[in-house]
Design an enzyme around this catalytic site. Structure first.
Site, PDB file in Angstrom:
ATOM      1  CB  SER A   1      -0.909   0.007   1.233  1.00 56.92           C
ATOM      2  OG  SER A   1      -0.140   0.203   2.419  1.00 56.92           O
TER       3      SER A   1
ATOM      4  CG  LEU B   1       1.069   1.160   7.452  1.00 51.71           C
ATOM      5  CD1 LEU B   1      -0.062   1.792   6.626  1.00 51.71           C
ATOM      6  CD2 LEU B   1       0.578   0.886   8.880  1.00 51.71           C
TER       7      LEU B   1
ATOM      8  CB  ILE C   1       7.291  -0.367   8.660  1.00 54.40           C
ATOM      9  CG1 ILE C   1       6.557  -1.060   9.833  1.00 54.40           C
ATOM     10  CG2 ILE C   1       7.069   1.141   8.677  1.00 54.40           C
ATOM     11  CD1 ILE C   1       5.050  -0.950   9.823  1.00 54.40           C
ATOM     12  CE  LYS C   2       5.687   0.764   0.015  1.00 53.61           C
ATOM     13  NZ  LYS C   2       4.626   0.852  -1.029  1.00 53.61           N
ATOM     14  CB  ILE C   3      11.647   3.262   5.500  1.00 49.98           C
ATOM     15  CG1 ILE C   3      11.055   2.993   6.888  1.00 49.98           C
ATOM     16  CG2 ILE C   3      12.648   4.416   5.561  1.00 49.98           C
ATOM     17  CD1 ILE C   3      12.099   2.673   7.964  1.00 49.98           C
TER      18      ILE C   3
END
Length: 366
Positions: A45, A110, A141-143
């Site tokens: 996402s 996310l 977790i998207k960074i």
């Protein structure tokens, strides 16, 4: 019964993840069907996807009302909405996460706030907060892989958080991301923790590269190179991947159960109508990689996509393509930096729109 074209990709060692999420796709059973019939093995996402989901549907209105009773902060309220979706999707993919080699797939991603793309400490803190809030093993977790993001990636991996590094365009930056991942694993191990549960992907954006480069090539009369530069870059990235995740330093971590940080192909929908709509998917199928694709590309590939082991073919040609680009005076490093800057802005704008839409929805019920 004929083999499903999308499912066939998995037989070549590549995982297909869906680049889309909303409540309707889960409630209708469509996401479960994509898992069962197409072999979809994860979900990604981003702020633009959530903006579309929340503003084009009434599915979130009741939750906005409820969450607004506990917070005035629209960003916090958004992450409350998103967390619920991510948890539900993660639960749907739990079976995939637990099959074969446990933790090799079944992830739902996310992203941290796009406003933090150039803020190391803010990114690291929010990544940890979201990881704890979602509370699922099969979440990433998207960074963003910006220069300030590198330290946040290392810090997050060192805390045992699964990370999807997003917004990668350039080879030099990609290699720096692999270093952040490996260093983070070493930090976690040195602190006395196990590392076999940690998973990460590096998301390399493709079609946007060609959108910028192709007009420059056409202007120079190099029509044969049109649509080839992004694929050439991806093949060279895979060459880096194979080099980095081998050798003594990596083997020491692998012996402790470490998983390589897989390359993930993103932005794989064809933006040029002259290209085949499955062009980028077909060109980069190969072992130990992920391709995250929008629904329309999954539908297209199911209908007429050709699954074959293509990623490691034509490496000499890929090298020659990038060398010729340099000879033509086209600075790919400058272009990939431009794309990174634009990419941040492309996520900031829908995020701002999303927060405004949440504010409007709150005002309707107050």
């Amino acid at each position: 019964m004929a083999t499903n074209n999308v499912k066939q990709i998995h037989s070549f060692g590549q995982s297909i993840w869906l680049d889309f999420i909303d409540r309707e796709i889960m409630a209708s059973g469509k996401l479960k069907k994509l898992i069962d019939e197409d072999g979809v093995r994860g979900v990604t996402s981003n702020p633009a996807i959530f903006e579309k989901a929340i503003t084009s549907s009434s599915d979130y209105d009741n939750d906005i009302v409820e969450l607004s009773k506990t917070t005035d902060d629209n960003e916090q309220l958004f992450f409350g909405l998103a967390t619920k979706d991510i948890q539900q999707a993660a639960d749907l993919f739990e079976g995939v996460y637990n099959e074969e080699v446990k933790g090799s797939d079944g992830y739902v991603s996310l992203e941290v706030s796009p406003f933090l793309a150039l803020d190391t400490e803010g990114t690291a803190k929010q990544a940890e907060d979201l990881w704890k809030k979602v509370n699922r093993k099969n979440v990433m977790i998207k960074i963003p892989g910006t220069q300030p993001g590198l330290a946040a990636i290392r810090q997050s991996i060192a805390k045992g958080i699964n990370i999807n590094v997003t917004l990668l365009f350039g080879l030099e930056r990609y290699e720096a991301v692999t270093e952040a991942y490996i260093s983070g694993l070493e930090d976690h191990l040195a602190a006395g923790h196990n590392i076999e549960h940690i998973s990460s992907v590096a998301s390399f954006f493709l079609s946007r590269i060609d959108v910028i480069v192709d007009p420059l090539l056409e202007a120079k009369g190099e029509k044969d190179m049109v649509g080839e530069v992004a694929i050439a870059s991806a093949k060279k990235a895979y060459e880096i991947y194979k080099r980095v995740f081998s050798g003594a330093r990596w083997e020491k971590l692998a012996a402790k159960g470490a998983k390589p940080q897989r390359l993930l192909w993103a932005s794989t929908g064809s933006k040029n109508p002259a290209f085949k709509d499955t062009k980028y998917v077909e060109a980069l199928i190969g072992p130990d990689t992920v391709d995250t694709v929008p629904l329309e590309t999954i539908d297209a590939f199911r209908d007429h996509g050709i699954a074959a082991n293509t990623l490691e073919g034509g490496l000499d040609q890929a090298t020659a393509t990038l060398a010729k680009l340099k000879d033509l005076g086209i600075d790919l490093d400058a272009i990939t930096q431009q794309l990174e800057d634009e990419g941040i802005e492309k996520f900031n704008k829908p995020f701002e729109k999303l927060l405004n839409a949440i504010e409007d929805q709150k005002s309707k019920v107050n």
